[in-house]
Design a protein around this motif. Sequence first.
Motif, PDB file in Angstrom:
ATOM      1  N   LYS A   1       0.837  -1.195   0.000  1.00 47.12           N
ATOM      2  CA  LYS A   1       0.000   0.000   0.000  1.00 47.12           C
ATOM      3  C   LYS A   1       0.873   1.247   0.000  1.00 47.12           C
ATOM      4  O   LYS A   1       1.923   1.277   0.631  1.00 47.12           O
TER       5      LYS A   1
ATOM      6  N   ARG B   1      -0.877   3.925   7.311  1.00 44.93           N
ATOM      7  CA  ARG B   1      -0.443   2.537   7.158  1.00 44.93           C
ATOM      8  C   ARG B   1       0.138   1.982   8.455  1.00 44.93           C
ATOM      9  O   ARG B   1       0.579   2.725   9.334  1.00 44.93           O
TER      10      ARG B   1
ATOM     11  N   GLN C   1       3.632   3.083   9.803  1.00 48.88           N
ATOM     12  CA  GLN C   1       4.103   3.869   8.662  1.00 48.88           C
ATOM     13  C   GLN C   1       5.291   4.767   8.968  1.00 48.88           C
ATOM     14  O   GLN C   1       6.320   4.721   8.287  1.00 48.88           O
TER      15      GLN C   1
END
Length: 228
Positions: A124, A154, A157
């Motif tokens: 992603k 995310r 992240q």
Amino acid sequence: QDDSVIVCEKPIGMPVQSDRSKDRDMITELKHGLFLEQESHDEPYLAAVHRLDRPVGGLVVFARTKDAAAHLSRQIQEGLFEKNYQAVVCGALEEEAGTFSHYLLKDGRKNLSRVVEKGTPGAKHALLDYELIDMIERGNQILSWVLITLHTGRHHQIRAQFAAMGHPLYGDTRYGKSVGKNSAKKACTTPGLYATRLSFLHPETEERMVFKTEPAGPAFEVMDVEAF
């Protein structure tokens, strides 16, 4: 707190919701408080629309109704929900401000995310902006204090992206083990990351709400920082 949302500061080390550890978690604690306040014996509704990693403290908003949860989730998807963090990272950043754009693949078995090539199955897109606030030398190590605007949410992240750029979060032993002189392994054991600002449209009134708090934790004590 009102009839639609609860905004609170999650302590470092407490999970947002219950997990296998069975330790105290935010949703259970908040539901208990709401239950004591209400006249009904029904279990209060409370939904987490975003998460913070367990070792990361800071601001979190919870929805008190299904409609509020849906409204806040749409804002996240449409980029109307703003999240800012402050972080202490290892090393001197090459630029005082910039953008990190990567593709992250979550490894559920190891509970970490890693940077992979675009097009990798399951990966992603992860996007954030950063701005350097201050920098110090501590012994033979340089530490940078940054303000981060998160554009995507995310798994791990911020931790994964800064580590991939050679600047793991100070104290982040999970992502800072293999980066040579910038290693955070022997530093404090709490990642230098704190959610210090939230901004969103109130689910009922559509008013722009802004909440701020000061960063906390061992890494910020090292930097001796104040709130932005």
